[in-house]
Write a protein that holds these residues in place. Structure first.
Motif, PDB file in Angstrom:
ATOM      1  N   LEU A   6       0.755  -1.131  -0.003  1.00 56.81           N
ATOM      2  CA  LEU A   6       0.093   0.018  -0.019  1.00 56.81           C
ATOM      3  C   LEU A   6       0.788   1.154   0.285  1.00 56.81           C
ATOM      4  N   VAL A   7       0.659   2.129  -0.807  1.00 58.53           N
ATOM      5  CA  VAL A   7       1.282   3.292  -0.940  1.00 58.53           C
ATOM      6  C   VAL A   7       0.515   4.763  -1.147  1.00 58.53           C
ATOM      7  N   ASP A   8       0.800   5.474  -0.189  1.00 47.66           N
ATOM      8  CA  ASP A   8       0.040   6.585  -0.123  1.00 47.66           C
ATOM      9  C   ASP A   8       0.675   7.784  -0.577  1.00 47.66           C
ATOM     10  N   ALA A   9       0.543   8.214  -2.100  1.00 46.82           N
ATOM     11  CA  ALA A   9       1.428   9.018  -2.723  1.00 46.82           C
ATOM     12  C   ALA A   9       0.410  10.104  -2.844  1.00 46.82           C
ATOM     13  N   SER A  10      -0.651  10.378  -2.070  1.00 47.36           N
ATOM     14  CA  SER A  10      -1.726  11.546  -2.212  1.00 47.36           C
ATOM     15  C   SER A  10      -0.809  12.937  -2.104  1.00 47.36           C
ATOM     16  N   ALA A  11       0.334  12.798  -1.060  1.00 50.32           N
ATOM     17  CA  ALA A  11       0.644  14.087  -0.786  1.00 50.32           C
ATOM     18  C   ALA A  11       1.709  14.484  -1.732  1.00 50.32           C
ATOM     19  N   SER A  12       2.372  13.429  -2.663  1.00 50.91           N
ATOM     20  CA  SER A  12       3.443  13.666  -3.434  1.00 50.91           C
ATOM     21  C   SER A  12       3.038  14.507  -4.634  1.00 50.91           C
ATOM     22  N   GLY A  13       3.770  15.484  -4.912  1.00 54.14           N
ATOM     23  CA  GLY A  13       3.546  16.495  -6.222  1.00 54.14           C
ATOM     24  C   GLY A  13       2.367  17.500  -5.770  1.00 54.14           C
ATOM     25  N   ASN A  14       1.781  17.578  -4.597  1.00 61.13           N
ATOM     26  CA  ASN A  14       0.925  18.468  -4.401  1.00 61.13           C
ATOM     27  C   ASN A  14       1.271  20.080  -4.601  1.00 61.13           C
ATOM     28  N   ARG A  15       2.417  20.229  -4.559  1.00 62.29           N
ATOM     29  CA  ARG A  15       2.864  21.398  -4.842  1.00 62.29           C
ATOM     30  C   ARG A  15       3.008  21.487  -6.555  1.00 62.29           C
ATOM     31  N   ASP A  16       2.153  21.927  -7.060  1.00 63.78           N
ATOM     32  CA  ASP A  16       2.034  22.209  -8.690  1.00 63.78           C
ATOM     33  C   ASP A  16       1.909  20.808  -9.237  1.00 63.78           C
ATOM     34  N   TYR A  28       9.706  -3.622  -3.165  1.00 70.49           N
ATOM     35  CA  TYR A  28       8.898  -4.533  -3.008  1.00 70.49           C
ATOM     36  C   TYR A  28       8.912  -5.895  -3.709  1.00 70.49           C
ATOM     37  N   LEU A  29       8.659  -5.401  -5.261  1.00 71.52           N
ATOM     38  CA  LEU A  29       8.825  -6.447  -6.117  1.00 71.52           C
ATOM     39  C   LEU A  29      10.143  -7.635  -6.002  1.00 71.52           C
ATOM     40  N   ALA A  30      11.071  -6.813  -5.774  1.00 77.05           N
ATOM     41  CA  ALA A  30      12.566  -7.485  -5.842  1.00 77.05           C
ATOM     42  C   ALA A  30      12.655  -8.508  -4.680  1.00 77.05           C
ATOM     43  N   ASP A  31      11.994  -8.156  -3.447  1.00 76.42           N
ATOM     44  CA  ASP A  31      12.281  -8.688  -2.025  1.00 76.42           C
ATOM     45  C   ASP A  31      10.994  -8.479  -1.169  1.00 76.42           C
ATOM     46  N   GLN A  32       9.981  -9.038  -1.295  1.00 75.34           N
ATOM     47  CA  GLN A  32       8.766  -8.674  -0.516  1.00 75.34           C
ATOM     48  C   GLN A  32       8.899  -9.167   0.938  1.00 75.34           C
ATOM     49  N   ASP A  33       9.660 -10.112   1.141  1.00 78.04           N
ATOM     50  CA  ASP A  33       9.838 -10.229   2.679  1.00 78.04           C
ATOM     51  C   ASP A  33      10.856  -9.402   3.339  1.00 78.04           C
ATOM     52  N   GLY A  34      11.758  -8.876   2.525  1.00 78.36           N
ATOM     53  CA  GLY A  34      12.689  -8.020   3.384  1.00 78.36           C
ATOM     54  C   GLY A  34      12.269  -6.422   3.260  1.00 78.36           C
ATOM     55  N   PHE A  35      11.150  -6.326   2.527  1.00 78.86           N
ATOM     56  CA  PHE A  35      10.744  -4.854   2.017  1.00 78.86           C
ATOM     57  C   PHE A  35      10.436  -4.218   3.577  1.00 78.86           C
ATOM     58  N   THR A  36      10.848  -3.064   3.804  1.00 80.22           N
ATOM     59  CA  THR A  36      10.692  -2.422   5.013  1.00 80.22           C
ATOM     60  C   THR A  36       9.667  -1.170   4.800  1.00 80.22           C
ATOM     61  N   GLY A  37       9.553  -0.789   3.760  1.00 76.20           N
ATOM     62  CA  GLY A  37       8.528   0.471   3.453  1.00 76.20           C
ATOM     63  C   GLY A  37       9.304   1.851   3.904  1.00 76.20           C
ATOM     64  N   THR A  38       8.329   2.824   4.104  1.00 75.38           N
ATOM     65  CA  THR A  38       8.798   4.142   4.594  1.00 75.38           C
ATOM     66  C   THR A  38       7.703   4.567   5.260  1.00 75.38           C
ATOM     67  N   VAL A  47       1.390  -4.536   4.046  1.00 76.42           N
ATOM     68  CA  VAL A  47       0.548  -4.783   4.750  1.00 76.42           C
ATOM     69  C   VAL A  47       0.226  -6.291   4.658  1.00 76.42           C
ATOM     70  N   PRO A  48       0.446  -6.985   5.884  1.00 79.09           N
ATOM     71  CA  PRO A  48      -0.164  -8.572   5.950  1.00 79.09           C
ATOM     72  C   PRO A  48      -1.632  -8.627   5.479  1.00 79.09           C
ATOM     73  N   ILE A  49      -1.772  -9.859   4.730  1.00 82.01           N
ATOM     74  CA  ILE A  49      -3.288  -9.822   4.426  1.00 82.01           C
ATOM     75  C   ILE A  49      -4.180 -10.033   5.671  1.00 82.01           C
ATOM     76  N   THR A  50      -3.600 -10.626   6.661  1.00 79.75           N
ATOM     77  CA  THR A  50      -4.724 -10.829   7.958  1.00 79.75           C
ATOM     78  C   THR A  50      -5.113  -9.199   8.281  1.00 79.75           C
ATOM     79  N   ASP A  51      -4.246  -8.332   8.355  1.00 79.07           N
ATOM     80  CA  ASP A  51      -4.739  -7.118   8.546  1.00 79.07           C
ATOM     81  C   ASP A  51      -5.756  -6.521   7.765  1.00 79.07           C
ATOM     82  N   LEU A  52      -5.909  -7.044   6.458  1.00 81.64           N
ATOM     83  CA  LEU A  52      -6.686  -6.360   5.401  1.00 81.64           C
ATOM     84  C   LEU A  52      -8.225  -7.207   5.499  1.00 81.64           C
TER      85      LEU A  52
END
Length: 707
Positions: free
Chosen positions: A388-398, A415-425, A432-437
């Motif tokens: 899940l990526v929240d890019a809604s604030a990216s590029g809001n300036r112009d 994420y595509l290269a290493d789903q298990d090791g992906f730490t995110g931002t 997000v684990p599917i159990t949380d969804l």
């Protein structure tokens, strides 16, 4: 002549004819009592007599010399049934484009009977390539528009001629719920199809292809087999022509019909799917398709047409094939669709959901989502997370498209290269684990998961140090702004504003006072659709200055991917004047002078470069007057996307010493604007960080003890 005398034009036609915006035409109607009265149409959409409009514009010096594209527009407008004629003329564009230069230049000079024989033969030759023209007929009454068309192809190019025909076709469709995908967003969607090694799918399907923008982006990224279907014959025909013009080596198949009710590609298994499905169309065939085999994840409710398009796309994919769809945000949370969403998540078919900022695509007031889907491989274990990526604030300036792309791709690729090791931002992206969804709501809105999960990832000491650094940046930006705004004493002119004698840029070009350079539209790949095998030796690792760089007054950020191939690339010199060529309604053009550090950079697309003779023109004086709002409005064309015609811009004729005084003032205004932008960005950054720290429990208010 009788046909032309009775021709009616709309306000949009008048804006194109005069080379101004539609707002300018509205102002003329209100402010000038002698503006031609409506001769037809309705109160909300009046039409005007073409001859009367041309006479009115000519009397005021507002009628520019007709270009071949203008002549084609007029020829279509004065012909009965011009929308139907525009469709029949599409084969002529493709046939003329396939001729060599000498053959194209000879077409306008053919006699009427010879021109008709040519178009009939050409239409027969490409009938299988263009939907809707199989039974097209051509009689003597089409020779005028046809001659204007081939002249436009010969002089302005096939893409310009196709654009004029498209204008007419779009006016006549009256369709709702379908929108053109902006090229930057289409490119981003196409880039999401590449695998972790960079390999690109060979075959791509777009089941709601419109005029072909997503398929064109896929071809630019490397796809060589393109399949498209659209319910409107006119759009499918445009897509077929545009794709064959831009990617002649690709295998292209474009068909008509409703993809959900009448799939033209039954049995096709594609490597990938790109789709911007119709927006909010409830009559999509729910009753007729209740038992359709495509509904592997559940029968879509009537109010969930987008989930029908999702499953249609998955049904056309090979195992592990990927689809990217542009979706309304409500699809991620509506109650009626929760069972299908749950099954998509449970089976591993949904790989990512990305929220975009408002304005990224039409409807502009809605922050749309990208869904990345993958047909599950029955032999492989289902993934345990969804990105899940929240890019809604990216590029809001112009609406910084580069920032949006960076936010999305910098999360998706790791994420595509290493789903298990992906730490995110924290606060932006997470696996997000599917159990949380898989709760009662199955709400897939990124912000509701990412911002909640990020609270646990906050580190108080690091956040406090970052806040202190951002405060220092804010203080420096505020001091700079205060210093530049200290002197606000600008003396008035005499009782009336000064009235200058002016010259157009076209006049100055002819007189040698300046040169005009530009770069072709961006980011082309080689004709085979593959990336360059090796860096172009001419580039030599240089950066490219983009339109966004000029707007934001930042260093050159463009790369080789932003530049076309096979053309001479202008190199920026110190004191060149840079002007943004394309702008949207409500925005203004930006001009500035190239800084010493930008010398040697390549000029990016959608920028105009004016190189003045310093003995005759001061650069900052030129920049200030070129970007003047009234100047740009008078030299602009288009409606939602406005393009500046540089040759029609006007510049006062002043002695060099006086130019330099104005130039110094314009440079000061530029520095003031830049300082204000930096202060605004610094304030936004520090308040966002502090708000996150306070609400996440990582920071304490002033005066609060640490105990």
């Amino acid at each position: 002549m009788n046909q032309q005398a009775s021709a009616l034009v709309t306000a949009a036609d008048i804006s194109r004819l005069a080379g101004v915006t539609r707002a300018t035409v509205s102002n003329w109607r209100r402010r000038h009592p002698d503006f031609p009265a409506p001769a037809g149409g309705t109160d909300t959409s009046p039409t005007y007599d073409l001859d009367a409009v041309r006479a009115w514009l000519s009397a005021r010096g507002r009628l520019p010399e007709d270009t071949p594209a203008d002549e084609l527009r007029t020829a279509l407008r004065t012909h009965p049934g011009d929308g139907e004629l525009a469709l029949r003329l599409l084969p002529a564009v493709l046939a003329a484009a396939r001729l060599d230069r000498r053959g194209r230049e000879a077409l306008p000079g053919l006699r009427d009977d010879a021109l008709l024989r040519w178009i009939r033969s050409a239409a027969d030759a490409v009938a299988d390539d263009i939907p809707g023209v199989e039974s097209a007929t051509y009689s003597a009454d089409v020779t005028g528009p046809l001659r204007a068309l081939v002249r436009c192809v010969s002089v302005d190019g096939a893409e310009a001629a196709t654009g004029v025909l498209t204008e007419r076709l779009l006016e006549d469709t009256g369709a709702t719920g379908t929108y053109v995908t902006p090229r930057p967003l289409a490119d981003l969607m196409a880039r999401l199809l590449a695998d972790s090694t960079g390999a690109y799918p060979v075959s791509v399907l777009d089941p709601a292809c419109g005029t072909g923008s997503l398929l064109a982006a896929a071809a630019s990224a490397g796809a060589t087999e393109l399949h498209g279907q659209d319910v409107l014959v006119t759009r499918a025909a445009q897509a077929a022509v545009r794709l064959r013009l831009s990617t002649p080596e690709a295998a292209i198949s474009v068909r008509t019909g409703d993809s959900l009710r009448s799939d033209a590609f039954k049995g096709l298994t594609a490597d990938a799917v790109l789709c911007n499905p119709p927006y909010g169309v409830r009559e999509w065939g729910h009753e007729d398709l209740a038992y359709d085999q495509r509904w592997a994840y559940g029968v879509p409710p009537k109010g969930e047409p987008e989930l029908a398009w999702v499953q249609h796309s998955l049904a056309h994919l090979a195992p592990r094939g990927r689809a990217v769809l542009l979706m309304p945000p409500a699809v991620a949370e509506r109650t009626a669709g929760r069972r299908i969403r749950a099954q998509l998540v449970r089976d591993g078919a949904l790989r990512a959901v990305v929220s975009l900022p408002q304005g990224a695509a039409t409807p502009l007031h809605v922050g749309l989502h990208l869904w990345v889907l993958e047909r599950p491989d029955p032999q492989a274990e289902a993934p345990g997370t969804v990105l899940l990526v929240d890019a809604s604030a990216s590029g809001n300036r112009d609406l910084d498209r580069a920032a949006i792309d960076d936010t999305v791709l910098s999360a998706w690729r790791p994420y595509l290269a290493d789903q298990d090791g992906f730490t995110g931002t924290p606060g932006i992206a997470g696996a997000v684990p599917i159990t949380d969804l898989l709760n009662e709501a199955v709400d897939l809105t990124p912000a509701r998961h990412i911002r909640t999960a990020s609270r646990q990832a906050l580190r108080p000491a690091l956040l406090a140090r970052q806040a202190s650094e951002l405060y220092d940046q804010l203080h420096r930006a505020a001091r700079d702004l205060t210093g530049l705004s200290a002197d606000g004493d600008w003396p008035p002119a005499d009782d009336r504003p000064r009235d200058w004698r002016t010259a157009t840029v076209a006049d100055l070009l002819r007189g040698g006072a300046l040169a005009l350079l530009r770069t072709a539209p961006a980011g082309r790949r080689t004709r085979s659709g593959q990336p360059r095998p090796q860096p172009d030796p001419e580039l030599g690792g240089r950066s490219a200055l983009t339109a966004a760089d000029v707007t934001k007054n930042r260093p050159a950020s463009g790369t080789e991917a932003d530049l076309p191939t096979g053309v001479a690339l202008p190199v920026i010199q110190e004191s060149d004047v840079l002007l943004t060529e394309v702008l949207r309604v409500g925005n203004t053009a930006v001009a500035r002078v190239a800084e010493p550090g930008e010398a040697g950079c390549f000029l990016g697309p959608h920028l105009l470069l004016f190189r003045p003779d310093r003995r005759r023109l001061d650069p900052w004086f030129l920049a200030g007057f070129l970007a003047a709002e009234q100047n740009v409005n008078a030299a602009a064309t288009g409606t939602s996307v406005i393009r500046v015609d540089p040759r029609r811009l006007r510049v006062p004729l002043l002695p060099l010493a006086e130019q330099q005084r104005y130039g110094a003032a314009f440079r000061r205004l530029h520095e003031l604007r830049t300082a204000a932008r930096r202060a605004d960005e610094a304030a936004e950054d520090v308040t966002r960080l502090l708000s996150t720290g306070l609400t996440g429990g990582a920071l304490l208010p002033h005066g609060h003890g640490s105990a």
